[in-house]
Scaffold this active site. Structure first.
Site, PDB file in Angstrom:
ATOM      1  N   PRO A   2     -44.621  76.461  41.433  1.00 45.32           N
ATOM      2  CA  PRO A   2     -44.778  77.126  42.733  1.00 45.32           C
ATOM      3  C   PRO A   2     -46.213  77.564  42.965  1.00 45.32           C
ATOM      4  CG  PRO A   2     -42.847  77.960  41.554  1.00 45.32           C
ATOM      5  CD  PRO A   2     -43.598  77.093  40.594  1.00 45.32           C
ATOM      6  N   GLU A   3     -46.708  77.266  44.152  1.00 44.67           N
ATOM      7  CA  GLU A   3     -48.050  77.688  44.533  1.00 44.67           C
ATOM      8  C   GLU A   3     -47.939  78.755  45.607  1.00 44.67           C
ATOM      9  OE1 GLU A   3     -50.877  74.507  45.099  1.00 44.67           O
ATOM     10  OE2 GLU A   3     -49.677  73.120  43.902  1.00 44.67           O
TER      11      GLU A   3
END
Length: 270
Positions: A2-3
């Site tokens: 996840p960014e």
């Protein structure tokens, strides 16, 4: 992994599900290695009875700010996600830890690869102190970016993924920003001209803002929304070597940069 856009999507989803205002009534720790506290008992006792005052985010970290001034901080790493579900509903088989709430629901930390981490701290700087500037805050300006890049001879792709340089950008959105700015990912940070830094700044901000709005409605139960089929369809750069560039029609290249697969267009990013 996840960014920033994914984590912001998670934050909005948790907020929409009414996590703010709920009180934790207990914690069940099935995977102790995730808890970054010396004594698990201290973690559980410190959390029990506390109410969530606010859901926040810093870079790739989710933050539940509590009514006593402490913060419950999550880093989802490669495969983590947080689900708010009724306690009577069967838990996902890869639920590693879960936190009971006063409304009969649970905050469930699902993490297939067991890489996620959680902290309970008095000061958020204990966990977040080494992060670079937040790219969606007004204080992040072209001059700030120039200062962060100054003196770094690493490729710009590697620098964008360095959380001490700019916080929250990972492999996918570094590629997206470089493509939007028409900058070759192998360009050294010290070789960027002022005009390119301004382009880079504009691209980072616009790419991240657009990504948040595009993927926030996609949900998060199956993992990071960016990596879902719907999320991948929103990207500017196809994540497959040889695919057609959506700008010029040329072939997308794949080049390893500091161990990361980098996708870019040789014509658009000379």
């Amino acid at each position: 992994m996840p960014e920033l856009p994914d984590v912001e999507a998670f934050r909005r989803a948790l907020e929409a599900q009414g996590l703010v205002g709920r009180r934790f009534t207990g914690a069940t720790i099935l995977w102790p290695k995730a808890v970054q506290t010396k004594l698990i008992e201290d973690f559980v006792l410190g959390l029990t009875g506390r109410r969530v005052r606010e859901m926040g985010r810093r870079a790739k970290y989710l933050i539940a700010r509590l009514d006593n001034g402490h913060s419950l901080i999550f880093h989802l790493r490669m495969t983590g996600s947080l689900l708010v579900e009724p306690s009577k509903l069967a838990r996902h088989p890869m639920t590693r830890n879960y936190f009971s709430m006063d409304d009969g629901r649970e905050l469930r930390f699902v993490d297939p690869r067991k890489m996620g981490m959680v902290w309970l701290v008095e000061e958020e700087s204990e966990v977040l102190g080494g992060l670079g500037p937040e790219p969606l805050e007004p204080a992040f300006t072209p001059s700030v970016l120039a200062k962060q890049l100054s003196g770094h001879k690493a490729p710009i792709k590697a620098l964008l993924c360095d959380q001490s340089v700019v916080a929250g950008i990972g492999n996918i959105y570094a590629d997206e920003a470089l493509f939007a700015a028409a900058i070759n990912p192998l360009t050294l940070g010290t070789d960027l001209k002022d005009t390119q830094i301004k382009q880079m700044h504009k691209a980072i901000v616009s790419v991240l803002r657009e990504a948040v709005e595009a993927i926030a409605p996609l949900g998060y139960q199956a993992g990071p929304p960016t990596e879902s089929s719907e999320g991948l369809a929103t990207l500017r750069v196809p994540r497959r070597e040889g695919s057609a560039c959506r700008r010029c029609g040329g072939a997308i290249r794949r080049t390893p940069v500091r161990g990361r697969s980098t996708y870019w267009c040789g014509k658009c990013q000379r």
